[in-house]
Design a protein around this motif. Structure first.
Motif, PDB file in Angstrom:
ATOM      1  N   GLY A 264      40.035  34.228  27.487  1.00 48.94           N
ATOM      2  CA  GLY A 264      40.140  35.058  26.289  1.00 48.94           C
ATOM      3  C   GLY A 264      40.313  34.292  24.992  1.00 48.94           C
ATOM      4  O   GLY A 264      40.402  34.904  23.921  1.00 48.94           O
TER       5      GLY A 264
ATOM      6  N   GLU B 200      50.059  45.001  29.248  1.00 49.77           N
ATOM      7  CA  GLU B 200      48.911  45.398  30.058  1.00 49.77           C
ATOM      8  C   GLU B 200      47.603  45.144  29.309  1.00 49.77           C
ATOM      9  O   GLU B 200      46.643  44.623  29.863  1.00 49.77           O
ATOM     10  CB  GLU B 200      49.053  46.878  30.415  1.00 49.77           C
ATOM     11  CG  GLU B 200      48.056  47.347  31.448  1.00 49.77           C
ATOM     12  CD  GLU B 200      48.430  48.718  32.010  1.00 49.77           C
ATOM     13  OE1 GLU B 200      47.522  49.531  32.161  1.00 49.77           O
ATOM     14  OE2 GLU B 200      49.632  48.951  32.276  1.00 49.77           O
ATOM     15  N   GLU B 201      47.587  45.495  28.046  1.00 51.56           N
ATOM     16  CA  GLU B 201      46.354  45.398  27.266  1.00 51.56           C
ATOM     17  C   GLU B 201      45.967  43.957  26.944  1.00 51.56           C
ATOM     18  O   GLU B 201      44.822  43.690  26.605  1.00 51.56           O
ATOM     19  CB  GLU B 201      46.497  46.199  25.971  1.00 51.56           C
ATOM     20  CG  GLU B 201      46.483  47.704  26.189  1.00 51.56           C
ATOM     21  CD  GLU B 201      45.069  48.237  26.399  1.00 51.56           C
ATOM     22  OE1 GLU B 201      44.137  47.624  25.853  1.00 51.56           O
ATOM     23  OE2 GLU B 201      44.912  49.230  27.115  1.00 51.56           O
TER      24      GLU B 201
ATOM     25  N   ASP C  89      45.823  41.680  29.066  1.00 51.32           N
ATOM     26  CA  ASP C  89      45.543  41.037  30.354  1.00 51.32           C
ATOM     27  C   ASP C  89      44.328  40.118  30.317  1.00 51.32           C
ATOM     28  O   ASP C  89      44.164  39.276  31.187  1.00 51.32           O
ATOM     29  CB  ASP C  89      45.404  42.080  31.482  1.00 51.32           C
ATOM     30  CG  ASP C  89      44.253  43.052  31.275  1.00 51.32           C
ATOM     31  OD1 ASP C  89      43.643  43.017  30.196  1.00 51.32           O
ATOM     32  OD2 ASP C  89      43.977  43.837  32.198  1.00 51.32           O
ATOM     33  N   GLY C  90      43.500  40.267  29.296  1.00 51.72           N
ATOM     34  CA  GLY C  90      42.329  39.405  29.222  1.00 51.72           C
ATOM     35  C   GLY C  90      42.550  38.125  28.428  1.00 51.72           C
ATOM     36  O   GLY C  90      41.600  37.398  28.154  1.00 51.72           O
ATOM     37  N   ASN C  91      43.791  37.865  28.059  1.00 50.99           N
ATOM     38  CA  ASN C  91      44.103  36.661  27.285  1.00 50.99           C
ATOM     39  C   ASN C  91      45.204  35.879  27.982  1.00 50.99           C
ATOM     40  O   ASN C  91      46.281  36.405  28.224  1.00 50.99           O
ATOM     41  CB  ASN C  91      44.556  37.040  25.873  1.00 50.99           C
ATOM     42  CG  ASN C  91      43.431  37.641  25.065  1.00 50.99           C
ATOM     43  OD1 ASN C  91      43.066  38.795  25.273  1.00 50.99           O
ATOM     44  ND2 ASN C  91      42.859  36.861  24.175  1.00 50.99           N
ATOM     45  N   ILE C  92      44.904  34.640  28.280  1.00 49.64           N
ATOM     46  CA  ILE C  92      45.870  33.829  29.013  1.00 49.64           C
ATOM     47  C   ILE C  92      46.491  32.796  28.079  1.00 49.64           C
ATOM     48  O   ILE C  92      45.783  32.086  27.362  1.00 49.64           O
ATOM     49  CB  ILE C  92      45.183  33.130  30.208  1.00 49.64           C
ATOM     50  CG1 ILE C  92      44.710  34.199  31.210  1.00 49.64           C
ATOM     51  CG2 ILE C  92      46.123  32.143  30.881  1.00 49.64           C
ATOM     52  CD1 ILE C  92      43.839  33.665  32.320  1.00 49.64           C
TER      53      ILE C  92
END
Lengths: 284, 155
Positions: free
Chosen positions: B46, B127-128, B130-133
């Motif tokens: 992300g 939760e939102e 979740d696409g970024n680490i």
């Protein structure tokens, strides 16, 4: 990649495909990771995201029609009856928000991964796949469309244009559960989609159970479906689930889980999904 | 080579490019906007998140030619008249970063998040995103920053 084309009209896309040599691109979320080394990006790419009328959701003649290029984020926000709750739950767990903003329902089916989150849901909804080519339109059940691991019945000159779902009616309820090694951004170890319809006296009138990631192609558990039909729609329903109902599955051992673990997970998730629908009340 | 034209941070740009150029590379190499980071190259981390027509996408998962005609916003396009965007200001105020590598993507995702959830609770934010680490695992302050920015922008 020698060539890239993004037509606006379906007819133009189909004429190009008839000439051969194209790889279809929609959201790209499977295509790019699969070809992560840049020089392995495929030859000629036909981008179908510019085609008029290939996305969107509507209802006509007793069928819900979801355009093949409809993005998962559009589905999550769509006004759909509760039978589609499981589809929305699956959509919200595909990749992450950024992937849901790009990835399409048609791409999920054409990619035909055994772990595709959309497949068990759409099997459970008796989805039909509409395809077009310069030769005309045809349609077949999803169960026949996916023929194996990453294999489909789609001919090289065809595009999937829509997913068509017979209206399950206002009484249908559904629930989707996915198990991965983390809660988010993982490839599924097992998924289950359950759809139940209770009749007014409070018995199960229809039941559809589909399991993903536990066989080369996601499959329905017809023995379990028959077992549930006619039983009281109450908290005892999940107890009808027995080991032999899972005989159609053939899970594999891999880096994510053992076959035995997958099977046990599928059983437990099926019980939980049934219990969740019963707890939700079945009828509104 | 095809010509691609798009609006990036309010400015129209046009270039003849190899059609296999990823949008992330086009932004970084052709436009020299290196605030968009490439972390994993496989659509997982992300760091390369940008806004395309207002929606968060991973720019390593998109060809530049696919963004033809689109409105693109990168981290460089957020500040106005030298004033940081409220999300950037909140990340600064709450120290929502450690090494900073994931930060541009986090900020862009957070803007998309607040657009869809104007008044998010902590669980929704976690939760939102979740696409970024964040490899430093500095999530705690990131979540605080997103909450503060949402509150500040009248959520």
């Amino acid at each position: 990649m020698a060539e890239y084309c993004r037509p606006a009209e379906l007819g133009e896309a189909l004429d190009l495909l008839a000439g051969g040599g194209w790889r279809i691109l929609a959201g790209g979320t499977d295509l790019y990771p699969a070809n992560a080394a840049r020089d392995r990006l495929p030859g000629a790419v036909l981008d179908i995201t510019g085609l008029d009328g290939l996305d969107g959701i509507g209802k006509q003649d007793g069928f819900w029609r979801i355009g093949a290029a409809t993005r998962w984020s559009s589905l999550i926000g769509a006004d759909l009856p509760p039978a589609f709750d499981g589809l929305k739950q699956a959509a919200a767990q595909i990749g992450a928000v950024q992937v849901q903003n790009m990835a399409t329902i048609g791409g999920n089916l054409c990619n035909a991964s055994p772990a595709a989150d959309g497949v068990p849901v759409l099997l459970g909804l008796d989805a039909r796949i509409e395809m077009a080519s310069a030769r005309g339109y045809r349609e077949m059940p999803l169960a026949e469309f996916i023929t194996g691991v990453r294999r489909t019945a789609l001919a090289p000159d065809e595009i999937v244009t829509a997913v068509r779902i017979p209206d399950p009616g206002p009484a249908a309820r559904s629930h989707f559960l996915k198990l991965g090694t983390r809660s988010y951004l993982v490839i599924s170890i097992a998924m289950v989609h359950v759809m139940l319809i209770a009749d007014p006296p409070g018995r199960v009138a229809d039941a559809r159970i589909a399991i993903g990631a536990c066989s080369p192609v996601a499959c329905r558990l017809s023995a379990l479906e028959r077992e549930l039909i006619g039983h009281p729609f109450d908290t005892s329903l999940a107890d009808r689930v027995r080991e032999e109902h899972f005989a159609p599955l053939s899970p594999i051992d891999d880096v994510r889980a053992t076959a035995a673990y997958r099977l046990e997970a599928a059983r437990e998730m099926t019980r939980r999904a049934i219990a969740a629908i019963v707890a939700g009340g079945g009828r509104r | 080579m095809p010509t691609v034209t798009m609006t990036v941070n309010g400015k129209q740009v046009s270039a003849d490019i190899d059609p296999r150029t990823l949008l992330a590379d086009f932004i970084r190499v052709n436009l020299d906007l290196t605030g968009t980071h490439i972390g994993c190259d496989t659509s997982q981390c992300g760091a390369c998140t940008i806004l395309v027509n207002g929606d968060a996408v991973k720019s390593c998962t998109m060809l530049a030619v696919q963004a033809d005609g689109a409105e693109v916003t990168t981290i460089e396009g957020l500040a106005e008249n030298g004033e940081m965007h409220p999300m950037q200001a909140a990340f600064k105020e709450h120290h929502g970063l450690q090494c900073g590598f994931c930060t541009p993507g986090m900020v862009m995702s957070a803007i998309d998040l607040v657009k869809r959830h104007p008044n998010p609770d902590e669980a929704t934010i976690r939760e939102e995103l979740d696409g970024n680490i964040c490899r430093c695992t500095g999530y705690h302050n990131i979540v605080k920053a997103v909450k503060a920015a949402a509150d500040a922008t009248g959520g």
